[in-house]
Design an enzyme around this catalytic site. Structure first.
Site, PDB file in Angstrom:
ATOM      1  N   ASP A   7       0.760  -1.089   0.319  1.00 31.96           N
ATOM      2  CA  ASP A   7      -0.154  -0.086  -0.159  1.00 31.96           C
ATOM      3  C   ASP A   7       0.351   1.740  -0.193  1.00 31.96           C
ATOM      4  O   ASP A   7       1.709   1.024   0.442  1.00 31.96           O
ATOM      5  CB  ASP A   7      -1.039   0.321   1.481  1.00 31.96           C
ATOM      6  CG  ASP A   7      -1.895   1.306   1.467  1.00 31.96           C
ATOM      7  OD1 ASP A   7      -2.471   1.302   0.445  1.00 31.96           O
ATOM      8  OD2 ASP A   7      -1.016   1.546   2.854  1.00 31.96           O
ATOM      9  N   ASP A   9      -0.026   5.261   0.592  1.00 32.03           N
ATOM     10  CA  ASP A   9      -0.032   6.210   1.791  1.00 32.03           C
ATOM     11  C   ASP A   9       0.002   5.730   3.452  1.00 32.03           C
ATOM     12  O   ASP A   9      -0.986   4.038   3.453  1.00 32.03           O
ATOM     13  CB  ASP A   9      -1.233   7.022   1.707  1.00 32.03           C
ATOM     14  CG  ASP A   9      -1.303   8.072   0.432  1.00 32.03           C
ATOM     15  OD1 ASP A   9      -0.689   8.857   1.375  1.00 32.03           O
ATOM     16  OD2 ASP A   9      -1.881   7.615  -0.206  1.00 32.03           O
ATOM     17  N   ARG A  16      -0.291  11.446   1.640  1.00 30.30           N
ATOM     18  CA  ARG A  16      -0.057  12.270   1.189  1.00 30.30           C
ATOM     19  C   ARG A  16       1.426  13.129   1.352  1.00 30.30           C
ATOM     20  O   ARG A  16       0.637  13.672   1.443  1.00 30.30           O
ATOM     21  CB  ARG A  16      -1.648  13.335   1.332  1.00 30.30           C
ATOM     22  CG  ARG A  16      -2.533  13.141   1.129  1.00 30.30           C
ATOM     23  CD  ARG A  16      -2.160  12.807  -0.746  1.00 30.30           C
ATOM     24  NE  ARG A  16      -2.438  13.341  -1.100  1.00 30.30           N
ATOM     25  CZ  ARG A  16      -1.617  13.567  -2.249  1.00 30.30           C
ATOM     26  NH1 ARG A  16      -0.738  12.922  -1.938  1.00 30.30           N
ATOM     27  NH2 ARG A  16      -2.012  14.686  -3.092  1.00 30.30           N
ATOM     28  N   ARG A 113     -12.273   9.389  -8.777  1.00 27.24           N
ATOM     29  CA  ARG A 113     -11.348   9.182  -9.996  1.00 27.24           C
ATOM     30  C   ARG A 113     -11.720   7.286 -10.242  1.00 27.24           C
ATOM     31  O   ARG A 113     -12.928   7.128 -10.018  1.00 27.24           O
ATOM     32  CB  ARG A 113     -10.316   8.602  -7.883  1.00 27.24           C
ATOM     33  CG  ARG A 113      -9.824   9.354  -7.343  1.00 27.24           C
ATOM     34  CD  ARG A 113      -8.871   8.587  -6.153  1.00 27.24           C
ATOM     35  NE  ARG A 113      -8.513   9.799  -5.353  1.00 27.24           N
ATOM     36  CZ  ARG A 113      -7.971   9.491  -4.007  1.00 27.24           C
ATOM     37  NH1 ARG A 113      -7.915   8.764  -3.692  1.00 27.24           N
ATOM     38  NH2 ARG A 113      -8.161  10.414  -3.489  1.00 27.24           N
ATOM     39  N   ARG A 124     -10.651  17.808   0.293  1.00 33.90           N
ATOM     40  CA  ARG A 124      -8.551  17.686  -0.226  1.00 33.90           C
ATOM     41  C   ARG A 124      -8.292  18.927  -0.227  1.00 33.90           C
ATOM     42  O   ARG A 124      -6.478  18.374  -0.680  1.00 33.90           O
ATOM     43  CB  ARG A 124      -8.907  16.691  -1.031  1.00 33.90           C
ATOM     44  CG  ARG A 124      -9.720  15.376  -1.280  1.00 33.90           C
ATOM     45  CD  ARG A 124      -9.043  14.504  -1.445  1.00 33.90           C
ATOM     46  NE  ARG A 124      -8.057  14.116  -1.325  1.00 33.90           N
ATOM     47  CZ  ARG A 124      -7.648  13.234  -0.557  1.00 33.90           C
ATOM     48  NH1 ARG A 124      -8.547  12.490  -0.087  1.00 33.90           N
ATOM     49  NH2 ARG A 124      -6.532  13.058  -0.917  1.00 33.90           N
ATOM     50  N   ARG A 131      -5.523  19.335   7.825  1.00 38.46           N
ATOM     51  CA  ARG A 131      -5.882  17.122   7.952  1.00 38.46           C
ATOM     52  C   ARG A 131      -5.019  17.245   9.253  1.00 38.46           C
ATOM     53  O   ARG A 131      -5.892  15.824   9.658  1.00 38.46           O
ATOM     54  CB  ARG A 131      -4.470  17.158   7.021  1.00 38.46           C
ATOM     55  CG  ARG A 131      -4.008  15.825   6.278  1.00 38.46           C
ATOM     56  CD  ARG A 131      -2.890  16.151   5.115  1.00 38.46           C
ATOM     57  NE  ARG A 131      -3.663  15.452   4.135  1.00 38.46           N
ATOM     58  CZ  ARG A 131      -3.939  14.600   3.942  1.00 38.46           C
ATOM     59  NH1 ARG A 131      -3.999  13.050   4.523  1.00 38.46           N
ATOM     60  NH2 ARG A 131      -4.945  14.430   2.624  1.00 38.46           N
ATOM     61  N   SER A 167     -10.248  11.076   5.048  1.00 39.91           N
ATOM     62  CA  SER A 167     -11.342  10.477   3.553  1.00 39.91           C
ATOM     63  C   SER A 167     -11.537   9.777   3.993  1.00 39.91           C
ATOM     64  O   SER A 167     -11.330   8.716   4.756  1.00 39.91           O
ATOM     65  CB  SER A 167     -10.414  11.030   2.573  1.00 39.91           C
ATOM     66  OG  SER A 167      -9.617  10.273   2.445  1.00 39.91           O
ATOM     67  N   ASP A 169     -13.343   5.775   1.056  1.00 42.81           N
ATOM     68  CA  ASP A 169     -13.026   5.438  -0.217  1.00 42.81           C
ATOM     69  C   ASP A 169     -14.272   5.295  -0.342  1.00 42.81           C
ATOM     70  O   ASP A 169     -14.577   4.232  -0.161  1.00 42.81           O
ATOM     71  CB  ASP A 169     -12.320   5.196  -0.339  1.00 42.81           C
ATOM     72  CG  ASP A 169     -10.355   5.662  -0.259  1.00 42.81           C
ATOM     73  OD1 ASP A 169     -10.758   6.671  -0.667  1.00 42.81           O
ATOM     74  OD2 ASP A 169      -9.827   5.342   0.255  1.00 42.81           O
ATOM     75  N   ASP A 198      -1.347  -1.020   6.006  1.00 39.05           N
ATOM     76  CA  ASP A 198      -1.325   0.268   7.460  1.00 39.05           C
ATOM     77  C   ASP A 198      -3.275   0.168   7.826  1.00 39.05           C
ATOM     78  O   ASP A 198      -3.793   0.215   8.786  1.00 39.05           O
ATOM     79  CB  ASP A 198      -1.004   0.933   7.665  1.00 39.05           C
ATOM     80  CG  ASP A 198      -1.673   2.579   6.828  1.00 39.05           C
ATOM     81  OD1 ASP A 198      -2.087   1.774   5.254  1.00 39.05           O
ATOM     82  OD2 ASP A 198      -1.916   3.385   7.273  1.00 39.05           O
TER      83      ASP A 198
HETATM   84  O1  M1P Z   1      -3.798   5.433   0.293  1.00 40.92           O
HETATM   85  C1  M1P Z   1      -4.558   5.887   1.083  1.00 40.92           C
HETATM   86  C2  M1P Z   1      -5.978   7.269   1.251  1.00 40.92           C
HETATM   87  O2  M1P Z   1      -4.786   8.542   1.346  1.00 40.92           O
HETATM   88  C3  M1P Z   1      -5.130   9.415   0.861  1.00 40.92           C
HETATM   89  O3  M1P Z   1      -6.019   9.643   1.948  1.00 40.92           O
HETATM   90  P1  M1P Z   1      -5.758  10.973   2.656  1.00 40.92           P
HETATM   91  O4  M1P Z   1      -6.194  12.482   1.983  1.00 40.92           O
HETATM   92  O5  M1P Z   1      -7.892  10.910   3.803  1.00 40.92           O
HETATM   93  O6  M1P Z   1      -5.061  10.520   4.132  1.00 40.92           O
HETATM   94  C4  M1P Z   1      -5.881   9.135   0.256  1.00 40.92           C
HETATM   95  O7  M1P Z   1      -6.081   9.262  -0.935  1.00 40.92           O
HETATM   96  C5  M1P Z   1      -7.412   8.004   0.080  1.00 40.92           C
HETATM   97  O8  M1P Z   1      -8.103   7.469  -1.162  1.00 40.92           O
HETATM   98  C6  M1P Z   1      -6.221   6.564   0.112  1.00 40.92           C
HETATM   99  O9  M1P Z   1      -7.404   5.523   0.109  1.00 40.92           O
END
Ligand code: M1P
Length: 236
Positions: A7, A9, A16, A113, A124, A131, A167, A169, A198
């Protein structure tokens, strides 16, 4: 041979954020000598923003937008689309309007997306400090968890999960990261698959992949809390 899936993030990077220099310095030699795929919730553009080009090009394939887009050697191989129910969109607008979060909210709260919709009450387009502020508030108030639970109960045609920090999904049922398990098993029928994520517990956006890997067999799931955990596990 082992096949690795990561994975992005919360696993290879903080949510991000760009991959740290120290991480890429240690990870790059490792990935160059192993067969690895990426399975991210983010879209491909964000992946190329967050990961250095030599890390991106070292993956055997990149699944983005929850497995709904696949790239190899920088070329898009396929993409899925999603049909959005008007009632679902109405509900999301209402969550944004009626949030109990008292901080400022920002734009881009519905991000379409390929094959998925990312929804963030905060928006976002928020600065990084906001954040973190929302994330700490949400940890106590469980807004995202409540929204995901309600939507999963009301809209059986969709699957709603928590990915990063601000966020949720939304994918059509069966069109989440679980697709990646089947595709990689087809490509590598006999090899052991090891997945690092994670959010591998129920409610998280890595869970469907972790579950599908268990179903396809000969695989292992490594749950991490940070990129540091990945380095520790790989001993690099
Ligand atoms: O890959 C994990 C998530 O990363 C981002 O989440 P957030 O902005 O909430 O920290 C997003 O790109 C989310 O779609 C993705 O699942």
């Amino acid at each position: 041979m082992n096949i690795y899936i990561f994975d992005m993030d919360g696993t290879l990077t903080l949510s991000r954020q760009k991959m740290s220099k120290d991480f890429s310095f240690r990870f790059l030699p490792w990935i160059k000598s192993h067969l690895a795929y990426l399975a991210a919730g983010s879209n491909y553009e964000k992946i190329t923003e967050q990961l250095p080009p030599d890390v991106v090009s070292s993956f055997s394939g990149i699944y983005s937008s929850m497995g709904n887009v696949f790239h190899q050697k920088g070329k898009e191989i396929y993409r899925n689309e999603i049909k959005l129910n008007k009632e679902l969109l109405r509900k999301l607008e209402a969550y944004r309007k009626n949030t109990l979060y008292e901080g400022e909210v920002f734009g881009n709260y519905l991000e379409l997306r390929p094959g998925m919709l990312n929804f963030s009450v905060l928006g976002r387009s928020c600065p990084f400090a906001e954040r973190e502020k929302y994330y700490q508030w949400d940890k106590i108030n469980l807004e995202r968890e409540t929204i995901a639970k309600e939507l999963n109960e009301e809209f059986s045609e969709y699957e709603v999960s928590l990915g990063g920090k601000i966020s949720i999904d939304i994918v059509a049922k069966g069109c989440g990261k679980e697709q990646v398990a089947r595709k990689i098993r087809e490509l590598h029928p006999k090899d052991k698959i090891i997945f690092f994520g994670d959010k591998t517990l129920p409610g998280g956006n890595d869970y469907s992949l972790a579950k599908a890997l268990f179903e396809v067999g000969n695989s292992q799931v490594v749950t991490v809390s940070s990129p540091e955990d990945v380095l520790k596990y790989l001993k690099i």
